[in-house]
Design an enzyme around this catalytic site. Structure first.
Site, PDB file in Angstrom:
ATOM      1  N   ARG A 297      11.432  -5.317   5.326  1.00  9.42           N
ATOM      2  CA  ARG A 297      11.086  -3.944   4.933  1.00  9.42           C
ATOM      3  C   ARG A 297      11.927  -2.918   5.704  1.00  9.42           C
ATOM      4  NH1 ARG A 297       4.915  -2.198   4.789  1.00  9.42           N
ATOM      5  NH2 ARG A 297       4.880  -2.757   6.987  1.00  9.42           N
TER       6      ARG A 297
ATOM      7  N   LYS B 132       0.829  -1.218   0.000  1.00  9.78           N
ATOM      8  CA  LYS B 132       0.000   0.000   0.000  1.00  9.78           C
ATOM      9  C   LYS B 132       0.862   1.267   0.000  1.00  9.78           C
ATOM     10  CE  LYS B 132      -2.289  -0.922   3.854  1.00  9.78           C
ATOM     11  NZ  LYS B 132      -1.785  -2.244   4.240  1.00  9.78           N
TER      12      LYS B 132
ATOM     13  N   ARG C 103      -1.532  -8.454  13.127  1.00  8.24           N
ATOM     14  CA  ARG C 103      -1.992  -7.437  12.168  1.00  8.24           C
ATOM     15  C   ARG C 103      -2.765  -8.100  11.036  1.00  8.24           C
ATOM     16  NH1 ARG C 103       3.604  -4.807  11.017  1.00  8.24           N
ATOM     17  NH2 ARG C 103       2.573  -3.633   9.371  1.00  8.24           N
TER      18      ARG C 103
ATOM     19  N   ARG D 127     -10.145   1.197   7.737  1.00 10.65           N
ATOM     20  CA  ARG D 127      -9.769  -0.187   8.041  1.00 10.65           C
ATOM     21  C   ARG D 127     -10.927  -0.944   8.690  1.00 10.65           C
ATOM     22  NH1 ARG D 127      -3.804   0.975   8.565  1.00 10.65           N
ATOM     23  NH2 ARG D 127      -2.732  -1.002   8.365  1.00 10.65           N
TER      24      ARG D 127
ATOM     25  N   ARG E 208      10.424  -0.525  11.082  1.00  4.73           N
ATOM     26  CA  ARG E 208       9.313  -0.238  11.984  1.00  4.73           C
ATOM     27  C   ARG E 208       9.305  -1.227  13.138  1.00  4.73           C
ATOM     28  NH1 ARG E 208       3.933   0.406   8.395  1.00  4.73           N
ATOM     29  NH2 ARG E 208       3.122  -0.729  10.177  1.00  4.73           N
TER      30      ARG E 208
HETATM   31  P1  AMP Z   1       0.166   1.018   8.843  1.00  6.03           P
HETATM   32  O1  AMP Z   1       1.353   1.927   8.842  1.00  6.03           O
HETATM   33  O2  AMP Z   1      -0.908   1.445   7.924  1.00  6.03           O
HETATM   34  O3  AMP Z   1       0.562  -0.420   8.692  1.00  6.03           O
HETATM   35  O4  AMP Z   1      -0.467   1.127  10.326  1.00  6.03           O
HETATM   36  C1  AMP Z   1       0.260   0.745  11.476  1.00  6.03           C
HETATM   37  C2  AMP Z   1      -0.702   0.492  12.617  1.00  6.03           C
HETATM   38  O5  AMP Z   1      -1.411   1.703  12.947  1.00  6.03           O
HETATM   39  C3  AMP Z   1      -1.790  -0.534  12.337  1.00  6.03           C
HETATM   40  O6  AMP Z   1      -1.352  -1.866  12.563  1.00  6.03           O
HETATM   41  C4  AMP Z   1      -2.866  -0.102  13.336  1.00  6.03           C
HETATM   42  O7  AMP Z   1      -2.550  -0.536  14.650  1.00  6.03           O
HETATM   43  C5  AMP Z   1      -2.741   1.423  13.316  1.00  6.03           C
HETATM   44  N1  AMP Z   1      -3.650   1.995  12.292  1.00  6.03           N
HETATM   45  C6  AMP Z   1      -3.298   2.597  11.115  1.00  6.03           C
HETATM   46  N2  AMP Z   1      -4.379   2.989  10.414  1.00  6.03           N
HETATM   47  C7  AMP Z   1      -5.456   2.620  11.165  1.00  6.03           C
HETATM   48  C8  AMP Z   1      -6.858   2.709  10.986  1.00  6.03           C
HETATM   49  N3  AMP Z   1      -7.394   3.248   9.867  1.00  6.03           N
HETATM   50  N4  AMP Z   1      -7.667   2.219  11.966  1.00  6.03           N
HETATM   51  C9  AMP Z   1      -7.154   1.687  13.095  1.00  6.03           C
HETATM   52  N5  AMP Z   1      -5.838   1.548  13.324  1.00  6.03           N
HETATM   53  C10 AMP Z   1      -4.984   1.999  12.372  1.00  6.03           C
END
Ligand code: AMP
Length: 222
Positions: free
Chosen positions: A127, A13, A173, A88, A162
Site C-alpha cells: 500500500r 476502508k 493490528r 473500533r 505508512r
Molecule cells: P487506521 O489508519 O484506521 O488503520 O488507524 C491506524 C492506527 O490508529 C490503528 O492501528 C490504531 O492504533 C489507531 N486508531 C485509529 N482509529 C482508532 C480507534 N477508533 N480506536 C483506537 N485506535 C485507533
C-alpha cells in the site's frame, strides 16, 4: 447521513470511504489520519498515540472518543459524515450512539468489509498513500499502481508508505481487530444497519467495485 466503515486493516476502508466521499459529497473522517497528523506535528496527543500505533495496538477509548466528540461539532459534518476507522470497540460504538442521539441523529449505514487473511498482508505491504492530506488517494503497487512510480496520478504529490504498514505490526493490528473490533459486527447486525461485502481479488471485487455496489444500495434504499 452517518456512515461507518468497519473491517480489519487492509480490507479497503480508506479506499471505499474516499470514493463515497467524492460521490456523496460527505466528509471522510479517519481517526487514524487524525492521529498521524498529531504524530507528524509532535503534539502531546501525537506522542501518546504513536506509543500505541507503533505496536499495532488501539489508542485508549477515552482519548479516541474525545477526539471524535470534538470533530462531530464541526460545521462540515452536520449534514453527513463517513467515519473511517471509528468505532473500533463496543465502548466507542455505544458512546457514538449517545453522541449522535443528543443531536437527533443515528448511524444510518455500517459497511462491513472482509478480505481473506492471506490477501491482507499482501495488500498492506504494497500500500502507498498520497501524502497530500486533501487527496490521500490509496494505491497498491500490484493491484492498482500509480502511472508514474512514487507519484499520485490525481494530484502529482509524493506517495508514502505508512510506518505501521509492515508485516510485524499488521499481525498485531489484525489481532486487535479480532479481539476488540469484530464484536461490532454483531452489535450493528442487531441494529439492522449492517451492509456486508467481501473485498477480494479472488472474486474480482476490489475496493472500487464494492464502492459502486454500496452507492447502488444507497440509491435503492432512498
Ligand atoms: P487506521 O489508519 O484506521 O488503520 O488507524 C491506524 C492506527 O490508529 C490503528 O492501528 C490504531 O492504533 C489507531 N486508531 C485509529 N482509529 C482508532 C480507534 N477508533 N480506536 C483506537 N485506535 C485507533
Amino acid at each position: 447521513m452517518v456512515i461507518i466503515m468497519l473491517g480489519a486493516p487492509g480490507t479497503g476502508k480508506g479506499t471505499i470511504a474516499g470514493i463515497l466521499k467524492e460521490r456523496l459529497g460527505i466528509p471522510q473522517v479517519s481517526t487514524g489520519d487524525i492521529f498521524r497528523k498529531h504524530i507528524q506535528e509532535q503534539t502531546e496527543l501525537g506522542k501518546l498515540a504513536e506509543s500505541y500505533i507503533s505496536k499495532g495496538e488501539l489508542v485508549p477509548d477515552d482519548v479516541t472518543i474525545g477526539l471524535v466528540e470534538n470533530r462531530l461539532e464541526d460545521d462540515d459534518v452536520q449534514a453527513g459524515i463517513i467515519l473511517d476507522g471509528f468505532p473500533r470497540t463496543v465502548k466507542q460504538a455505544e458512546e457514538l450512539d449517545k453522541l449522535l442521539d443528543k443531536k437527533g441523529k443515528k448511524v444510518d449505514l455500517v459497511i462491513n468489509l472482509t478480505t481473506p487473511e492471506e490477501e491482507i498482508i499482501e495488500r498492506i505491504v504494497n500500500r502507498r498513500i498520497c501524502s497530500n492530506q486533501d487527496c490521500k488517494t490509496v494505491y497498491n503497487l500490484v493491484l492498482n499502481p500509480p502511472k508514474q512510480e512514487g507519484i499520485c496520478d490525481k494530484c502529482g504529490s509524493k506517495l508514502i508508505q505508512r510506518k505501521d504498514d509492515n508485516e510485524e505490526t499488521v499481525k498485531a493490528r489484525f489481532n486487535s481487530y479480532i479481539e476488540q473490533t469484530s464484536p461490532l459486527v454483531e452489535y450493528y447486525e442487531k441494529k439492522g444497519n449492517l451492509y456486508s461485502a467481501i473485498v477480494s481479488k479472488s472474486i474480482n471485487k476490489l475496493g472500487k467495485d464494492v464502492a459502486e455496489d454500496v452507492l447502488n444500495f444507497i440509491k435503492e434504499e432512498k
